[in-house]
Scaffold this motif. Structure first.
Motif, PDB file in Angstrom:
ATOM      1  N   ARG A 129      -1.770   1.162   8.568  1.00 51.66           N
ATOM      2  CA  ARG A 129      -1.699   0.184   7.485  1.00 51.66           C
ATOM      3  C   ARG A 129      -0.862  -1.037   7.887  1.00 51.66           C
ATOM      4  O   ARG A 129      -1.180  -2.168   7.533  1.00 51.66           O
ATOM      5  CB  ARG A 129      -1.120   0.832   6.232  1.00 51.66           C
ATOM      6  CG  ARG A 129      -2.091   1.769   5.521  1.00 51.66           C
ATOM      7  CD  ARG A 129      -1.343   2.593   4.467  1.00 51.66           C
ATOM      8  NE  ARG A 129      -2.222   3.381   3.635  1.00 51.66           N
ATOM      9  CZ  ARG A 129      -2.728   4.560   3.992  1.00 51.66           C
ATOM     10  NH1 ARG A 129      -2.447   5.075   5.188  1.00 51.66           N
ATOM     11  NH2 ARG A 129      -3.503   5.229   3.159  1.00 51.66           N
TER      12      ARG A 129
ATOM     13  N   ARG B 256      -2.976  -3.304   9.976  1.00 50.37           N
ATOM     14  CA  ARG B 256      -3.973  -3.959   9.122  1.00 50.37           C
ATOM     15  C   ARG B 256      -3.344  -5.124   8.354  1.00 50.37           C
ATOM     16  O   ARG B 256      -3.900  -6.219   8.287  1.00 50.37           O
ATOM     17  CB  ARG B 256      -4.570  -2.933   8.157  1.00 50.37           C
ATOM     18  CG  ARG B 256      -5.705  -3.455   7.298  1.00 50.37           C
ATOM     19  CD  ARG B 256      -6.247  -2.391   6.340  1.00 50.37           C
ATOM     20  NE  ARG B 256      -6.574  -1.154   7.044  1.00 50.37           N
ATOM     21  CZ  ARG B 256      -6.220   0.070   6.632  1.00 50.37           C
ATOM     22  NH1 ARG B 256      -5.548   0.245   5.520  1.00 50.37           N
ATOM     23  NH2 ARG B 256      -6.565   1.141   7.333  1.00 50.37           N
TER      24      ARG B 256
ATOM     25  N   ASP C 132      -2.910   8.623   8.044  1.00 52.52           N
ATOM     26  CA  ASP C 132      -2.093   7.727   8.862  1.00 52.52           C
ATOM     27  C   ASP C 132      -0.958   8.560   9.449  1.00 52.52           C
ATOM     28  O   ASP C 132       0.061   8.780   8.788  1.00 52.52           O
ATOM     29  CB  ASP C 132      -1.561   6.578   7.992  1.00 52.52           C
ATOM     30  CG  ASP C 132      -1.160   5.358   8.797  1.00 52.52           C
ATOM     31  OD1 ASP C 132      -0.760   5.509   9.969  1.00 52.52           O
ATOM     32  OD2 ASP C 132      -1.222   4.258   8.238  1.00 52.52           O
TER      33      ASP C 132
ATOM     34  N   ASP D 169       0.849  -1.191   0.000  1.00 48.52           N
ATOM     35  CA  ASP D 169       0.000   0.000   0.000  1.00 48.52           C
ATOM     36  C   ASP D 169       0.885   1.242   0.000  1.00 48.52           C
ATOM     37  O   ASP D 169       2.080   1.172   0.304  1.00 48.52           O
ATOM     38  CB  ASP D 169      -0.921  -0.002   1.223  1.00 48.52           C
ATOM     39  CG  ASP D 169      -2.168   0.862   1.032  1.00 48.52           C
ATOM     40  OD1 ASP D 169      -2.323   1.488  -0.031  1.00 48.52           O
ATOM     41  OD2 ASP D 169      -2.990   0.900   1.963  1.00 48.52           O
TER      42      ASP D 169
ATOM     43  N   ALA E 165       0.916   5.286   1.423  1.00 51.26           N
ATOM     44  CA  ALA E 165       0.318   6.242   2.359  1.00 51.26           C
ATOM     45  C   ALA E 165       0.893   7.626   2.054  1.00 51.26           C
ATOM     46  O   ALA E 165       1.849   8.058   2.691  1.00 51.26           O
ATOM     47  CB  ALA E 165       0.605   5.833   3.799  1.00 51.26           C
TER      48      ALA E 165
END
Length: 193
Positions: free
Chosen positions: A180, A183, A169, A120, A122
């Motif tokens: 993240r 997660r 974040d 991911d 951010a």
């Protein structure tokens, strides 16, 4: 049995962020060439390096869940790296004053044994104040952030250089987006709390 968690990074900032999670983890250097590819955009560079770091360490520890992260300061599509010394830090901050940058913070979590791979980005939008040369010099002498992308540490005195930070974040700007990360660790089977 829970898998070992490894942070694939030599960054003291990322290590400090991981310590906030109050869980056991190891740290191993990823030994990845961080040179950008020709024409590579900052977000693509950060994403590629985060995954490369996680995979490099996961190859050595295939049963572990490995975290890789990378951050690239993006000034209008140009990647600004870590300055490394005072003169480059001055030049970076002079270019950034009064401007908006995006700090592209990428994250990857890999476990070879379970074929787990998640990635991911951010992005953090940061607005720098109009900074005088004297303010830049005073800041750099006080904090010496020569190992930080963009020549500033928002978690320290560098916050005084900024007008705004926009992120979903808050730890992403420091170098590891913990929301993240949590997660992805849960998705990889790591129990948190």
């Amino acid at each position: 049995m829970q898998r070992t968690v490894i942070l694939g990074s030599t960054s003291r900032y990322r290590r400090g962020l991981m310590e906030r999670l109050q869980m056991p983890f190891e740290v191993h250097a990823p030994e990845v060439d961080e040179s950008p590819l020709p024409g590579e955009a900052p977000a693509a560079l950060a994403a590629r390096l985060a995954l490369a770091k996680a995979r490099a360490v996961a190859r050595r520890f295939p049963e572990a869940v490995v975290i890789g992260s990378d951050q690239v300061a993006d000034l209008d599509g140009e990647a600004l790296g870590k300055p490394g010394d005072h003169a480059r830090a001055v030049a970076q901050l002079q270019r950034m004053r009064g401007r908006t940058l995006v700090f592209q913070t990428a994250l990857a979590v890999v476990c070879e044994a379970s074929c787990f791979v998640q990635q991911d980005l951010a992005p953090v939008r940061v607005v720098f104040r109009e900074l005088s040369d004297a303010a830049i010099e005073q800041y750099l002498r006080a904090e010496q952030p020569y190992d930080c992308a963009g020549s500033a540490k928002s978690e320290g005195l560098g916050i005084a250089l900024l007008d705004a930070i926009d992120s979903d974040d808050p730890t992403a700007l420091v170098g590891l987006p913990l929301i993240r990360t949590c997660r992805m660790l849960r998705a990889a089977g790591i129990a948190l709390l």
